[in-house]
Design a protein around this motif. Structure first.
Motif, PDB file in Angstrom:
ATOM      1  N   ARG A 147      -5.242  -2.695  -6.379  1.00 39.98           N
ATOM      2  CA  ARG A 147      -4.540  -3.880  -6.802  1.00 39.98           C
ATOM      3  C   ARG A 147      -2.907  -3.563  -6.539  1.00 39.98           C
ATOM      4  NH1 ARG A 147      -5.813  -8.198  -9.650  1.00 39.98           N
ATOM      5  NH2 ARG A 147      -7.749  -8.669 -10.309  1.00 39.98           N
ATOM      6  N   GLY A 148      -2.178  -4.558  -6.736  1.00 37.09           N
ATOM      7  CA  GLY A 148      -0.751  -4.069  -6.570  1.00 37.09           C
ATOM      8  C   GLY A 148       0.363  -4.358  -5.753  1.00 37.09           C
ATOM      9  N   GLY A 149      -0.304  -4.373  -4.516  1.00 39.22           N
ATOM     10  CA  GLY A 149       0.860  -4.331  -3.420  1.00 39.22           C
ATOM     11  C   GLY A 149       1.287  -3.363  -2.908  1.00 39.22           C
ATOM     12  N   VAL A 150       2.267  -3.200  -1.924  1.00 42.37           N
ATOM     13  CA  VAL A 150       2.420  -1.868  -1.380  1.00 42.37           C
ATOM     14  C   VAL A 150       3.685  -2.117  -0.472  1.00 42.37           C
ATOM     15  CG1 VAL A 150       1.133  -2.134   0.750  1.00 42.37           C
ATOM     16  CG2 VAL A 150       1.659   0.184  -0.131  1.00 42.37           C
ATOM     17  N   TRP A 151       4.496  -0.949  -0.481  1.00 40.08           N
ATOM     18  CA  TRP A 151       5.917  -0.872   0.247  1.00 40.08           C
ATOM     19  C   TRP A 151       5.682  -1.930   1.768  1.00 40.08           C
ATOM     20  CZ3 TRP A 151       5.660   1.220   4.802  1.00 40.08           C
ATOM     21  CH2 TRP A 151       4.440   2.277   5.227  1.00 40.08           C
ATOM     22  N   SER A 152       4.713  -1.664   2.301  1.00 43.33           N
ATOM     23  CA  SER A 152       4.714  -2.468   3.517  1.00 43.33           C
ATOM     24  C   SER A 152       4.258  -3.772   3.573  1.00 43.33           C
ATOM     25  CB  SER A 152       3.845  -1.600   4.473  1.00 43.33           C
ATOM     26  OG  SER A 152       2.772  -1.542   4.025  1.00 43.33           O
ATOM     27  N   ASN A 153       4.030  -4.433   2.415  1.00 39.47           N
ATOM     28  CA  ASN A 153       3.590  -5.916   2.194  1.00 39.47           C
ATOM     29  C   ASN A 153       4.377  -6.889   1.992  1.00 39.47           C
ATOM     30  OD1 ASN A 153       0.330  -5.009   0.873  1.00 39.47           O
ATOM     31  ND2 ASN A 153       0.540  -5.704   2.948  1.00 39.47           N
ATOM     32  N   TYR A 154       3.982  -7.994   2.330  1.00 37.26           N
ATOM     33  CA  TYR A 154       4.986  -9.182   1.990  1.00 37.26           C
ATOM     34  C   TYR A 154       4.497  -9.566   0.349  1.00 37.26           C
ATOM     35  CZ  TYR A 154       5.538  -9.941   6.821  1.00 37.26           C
ATOM     36  OH  TYR A 154       5.872 -10.023   8.095  1.00 37.26           O
ATOM     37  N   PRO A 155       5.526 -10.446  -0.298  1.00 36.04           N
ATOM     38  CA  PRO A 155       5.313 -10.511  -1.656  1.00 36.04           C
ATOM     39  C   PRO A 155       3.896 -11.194  -2.131  1.00 36.04           C
ATOM     40  CG  PRO A 155       7.376 -11.424  -0.993  1.00 36.04           C
ATOM     41  CD  PRO A 155       6.604 -11.068   0.241  1.00 36.04           C
ATOM     42  N   GLU A 156       3.453 -12.146  -1.089  1.00 32.80           N
ATOM     43  CA  GLU A 156       2.181 -12.828  -1.683  1.00 32.80           C
ATOM     44  C   GLU A 156       0.936 -11.598  -1.949  1.00 32.80           C
ATOM     45  OE1 GLU A 156       2.329 -13.426   2.687  1.00 32.80           O
ATOM     46  OE2 GLU A 156       3.725 -13.671   1.056  1.00 32.80           O
ATOM     47  N   TYR A 157       1.101 -10.417  -1.308  1.00 33.93           N
ATOM     48  CA  TYR A 157       0.118  -9.566  -1.804  1.00 33.93           C
ATOM     49  C   TYR A 157       0.453  -8.749  -2.994  1.00 33.93           C
ATOM     50  CZ  TYR A 157      -1.213 -10.572   3.060  1.00 33.93           C
ATOM     51  OH  TYR A 157      -1.713 -11.195   4.095  1.00 33.93           O
ATOM     52  N   MET A 158       1.450  -9.123  -3.732  1.00 34.99           N
ATOM     53  CA  MET A 158       1.980  -8.187  -4.890  1.00 34.99           C
ATOM     54  C   MET A 158       1.670  -9.344  -6.055  1.00 34.99           C
ATOM     55  SD  MET A 158       5.675  -6.854  -3.555  1.00 34.99           S
ATOM     56  CE  MET A 158       6.421  -7.312  -5.147  1.00 34.99           C
ATOM     57  N   ARG A 159       1.026 -10.238  -5.769  1.00 41.41           N
ATOM     58  CA  ARG A 159       0.685 -11.247  -7.063  1.00 41.41           C
ATOM     59  C   ARG A 159      -0.154 -10.625  -7.869  1.00 41.41           C
ATOM     60  NH1 ARG A 159      -2.457 -14.893  -6.010  1.00 41.41           N
ATOM     61  NH2 ARG A 159      -3.091 -14.319  -3.770  1.00 41.41           N
ATOM     62  N   SER A 160      -0.026 -10.915  -9.330  1.00 36.46           N
ATOM     63  CA  SER A 160      -0.811 -10.333 -10.286  1.00 36.46           C
ATOM     64  C   SER A 160      -2.396 -10.412  -9.890  1.00 36.46           C
ATOM     65  CB  SER A 160      -0.310 -10.853 -11.849  1.00 36.46           C
ATOM     66  OG  SER A 160       0.729 -10.504 -12.014  1.00 36.46           O
ATOM     67  N   ALA A 161      -2.704 -11.448  -9.436  1.00 39.32           N
ATOM     68  CA  ALA A 161      -4.087 -11.820  -9.168  1.00 39.32           C
ATOM     69  C   ALA A 161      -4.641 -11.639  -7.839  1.00 39.32           C
ATOM     70  CB  ALA A 161      -4.320 -13.210  -9.449  1.00 39.32           C
ATOM     71  N   PHE A 162      -3.847 -10.798  -6.956  1.00 36.11           N
ATOM     72  CA  PHE A 162      -4.157 -10.458  -5.438  1.00 36.11           C
ATOM     73  C   PHE A 162      -5.327  -9.506  -5.638  1.00 36.11           C
ATOM     74  CE2 PHE A 162      -4.266  -8.451  -1.544  1.00 36.11           C
ATOM     75  CZ  PHE A 162      -4.326  -9.623  -0.749  1.00 36.11           C
ATOM     76  N   ARG A 163      -6.117  -9.610  -4.911  1.00 37.21           N
ATOM     77  CA  ARG A 163      -7.472  -8.686  -5.014  1.00 37.21           C
ATOM     78  C   ARG A 163      -7.656  -8.024  -3.802  1.00 37.21           C
ATOM     79  NH1 ARG A 163     -12.753 -10.933  -5.975  1.00 37.21           N
ATOM     80  NH2 ARG A 163     -13.241  -8.857  -7.214  1.00 37.21           N
ATOM     81  N   GLY A 164      -7.483  -6.662  -3.289  1.00 33.42           N
ATOM     82  CA  GLY A 164      -7.636  -6.161  -2.188  1.00 33.42           C
ATOM     83  C   GLY A 164      -9.080  -5.184  -2.463  1.00 33.42           C
ATOM     84  N   GLY A 165     -10.025  -5.285  -1.255  1.00 31.32           N
ATOM     85  CA  GLY A 165     -11.200  -4.539  -1.379  1.00 31.32           C
ATOM     86  C   GLY A 165     -11.977  -4.379  -0.157  1.00 31.32           C
ATOM     87  N   GLU A 166     -11.137  -4.211   0.962  1.00 28.68           N
ATOM     88  CA  GLU A 166     -11.672  -3.988   2.173  1.00 28.68           C
ATOM     89  C   GLU A 166     -11.650  -2.598   2.520  1.00 28.68           C
ATOM     90  OE1 GLU A 166      -7.346  -5.106   2.980  1.00 28.68           O
ATOM     91  OE2 GLU A 166      -9.051  -5.994   1.969  1.00 28.68           O
ATOM     92  N   HIS A 167     -11.656  -1.453   1.804  1.00 23.95           N
ATOM     93  CA  HIS A 167     -11.641  -0.258   2.006  1.00 23.95           C
ATOM     94  C   HIS A 167     -12.824   0.578   1.234  1.00 23.95           C
ATOM     95  CE1 HIS A 167      -8.085  -0.167   4.793  1.00 23.95           C
ATOM     96  NE2 HIS A 167      -7.592  -1.017   3.772  1.00 23.95           N
ATOM     97  N   ASN A 168     -13.117   1.660   2.124  1.00 22.12           N
ATOM     98  CA  ASN A 168     -14.149   2.443   1.439  1.00 22.12           C
ATOM     99  C   ASN A 168     -13.866   3.324   0.607  1.00 22.12           C
ATOM    100  OD1 ASN A 168     -14.558   4.864   2.802  1.00 22.12           O
ATOM    101  ND2 ASN A 168     -15.315   3.698   4.679  1.00 22.12           N
ATOM    102  N   PRO A 169     -14.532   4.159  -0.278  1.00 22.82           N
ATOM    103  CA  PRO A 169     -14.002   4.981  -1.301  1.00 22.82           C
ATOM    104  C   PRO A 169     -13.331   6.475  -0.505  1.00 22.82           C
ATOM    105  CG  PRO A 169     -16.157   4.260  -2.034  1.00 22.82           C
ATOM    106  CD  PRO A 169     -15.993   3.773  -0.691  1.00 22.82           C
ATOM    107  N   ALA A 170     -13.778   6.481   0.835  1.00 29.72           N
ATOM    108  CA  ALA A 170     -13.153   7.582   1.606  1.00 29.72           C
ATOM    109  C   ALA A 170     -12.017   7.405   2.333  1.00 29.72           C
ATOM    110  CB  ALA A 170     -14.291   8.243   2.529  1.00 29.72           C
ATOM    111  N   ASP A 171     -11.393   6.115   2.286  1.00 24.59           N
ATOM    112  CA  ASP A 171     -10.009   5.626   2.850  1.00 24.59           C
ATOM    113  C   ASP A 171      -9.109   6.286   2.179  1.00 24.59           C
ATOM    114  OD1 ASP A 171     -11.789   4.523   5.018  1.00 24.59           O
ATOM    115  OD2 ASP A 171     -11.381   2.612   4.091  1.00 24.59           O
ATOM    116  N   MET A 172      -7.940   6.855   2.949  1.00 28.31           N
ATOM    117  CA  MET A 172      -6.771   7.329   2.550  1.00 28.31           C
ATOM    118  C   MET A 172      -5.605   7.155   3.768  1.00 28.31           C
ATOM    119  SD  MET A 172      -7.316  11.430   2.578  1.00 28.31           S
ATOM    120  CE  MET A 172      -8.364  12.166   3.671  1.00 28.31           C
ATOM    121  N   TYR A 173      -4.934   6.400   3.122  1.00 31.52           N
ATOM    122  CA  TYR A 173      -3.630   6.053   4.113  1.00 31.52           C
ATOM    123  C   TYR A 173      -2.404   6.141   3.217  1.00 31.52           C
ATOM    124  CZ  TYR A 173      -7.311   3.917   6.789  1.00 31.52           C
ATOM    125  OH  TYR A 173      -8.211   3.504   7.376  1.00 31.52           O
TER     126      TYR A 173
END
Length: 184
Positions: A147-173
């Motif tokens: 959750r929360g958005g990131v330095w490289s995103n547009y503001p719509e990805y920072m919304r309180s309700a925005f859900r991210g979930g397309e990464h597996n537990p081993a992903d690190m970027y």
């Protein structure tokens, strides 16, 4: 009840517990959020922190806890003005920034909008169709929630309700960090 860390785990905090720094933006300094950590790395940090402090009270927030804390009693898309509260594509200069430099939400939590995505404890799952209070995520799955958005995103990805979930537990970027919950 629970307490949510007021900032993301910093590079300095990570080094104090783990003895190394995996961050892409090491030149940002010890007060910048640790990033380039996987969900599994976060679990190892929490395990070591609990051992170091002789407790089992630290963990990742659930997705519901994270959103509740982010909103801090608000009902709009953000807990305040995104430009004032978070680092994102238009104001970050393409990198992370030290924690707590932007305005906190009403509960004095910093960087809930932007800077780094924050891993949550839950597996990805669709919301139920009915109304629920403090919903629990699925008991298994593949991708983990963030959750929360990131330095490289547009503001719509920072919304309180925005859900991210397309990464597996081993992903690190250079976009993934986290904050801890401490149970009472």
């Amino acid at each position: 009840g629970f307490y949510l860390q007021s900032t993301d785990v910093t590079q300095g905090q990570w080094k104090a517990v783990m003895g190394s720094n995996p961050s892409k933006f090491k030149d940002c300094g010890d007060n910048c959020p640790v990033e380039r950590v996987s969900w599994s790395d976060c679990q190892e940090f929490i395990r070591k922190l609990n051992k170091k402090e002789g407790t089992n009270k630290y963990r990742l927030p659930t997705e519901a806890e994270w959103e509740y804390a982010c909103r801090a009693g608000t009902t709009g898309p953000y807990a305040g003005n995104p430009d004032s509260m978070g680092w994102y594509r238009a104001n970050s200069g393409g990198r992370t920034h030290p924690v707590s430099q932007k305005q906190a939400n009403a509960w004095r939590l910093y960087d809930m909008h932007g800077n780094v995505w924050e891993w949550c404890a839950d597996w990805f799952g669709e919301y139920s169709s009915g109304s629920v209070t403090d919903p629990e995520g699925p008991s298994s799955g593949s991708p983990r929630m963030f959750r929360g958005g990131v330095w490289s995103n547009y503001p719509e990805y920072m919304r309180s309700a925005f859900r991210g979930g397309e990464h597996n537990p081993a992903d690190m970027y250079g976009v993934f960090g986290f904050r801890c919950v401490r149970d009472r």
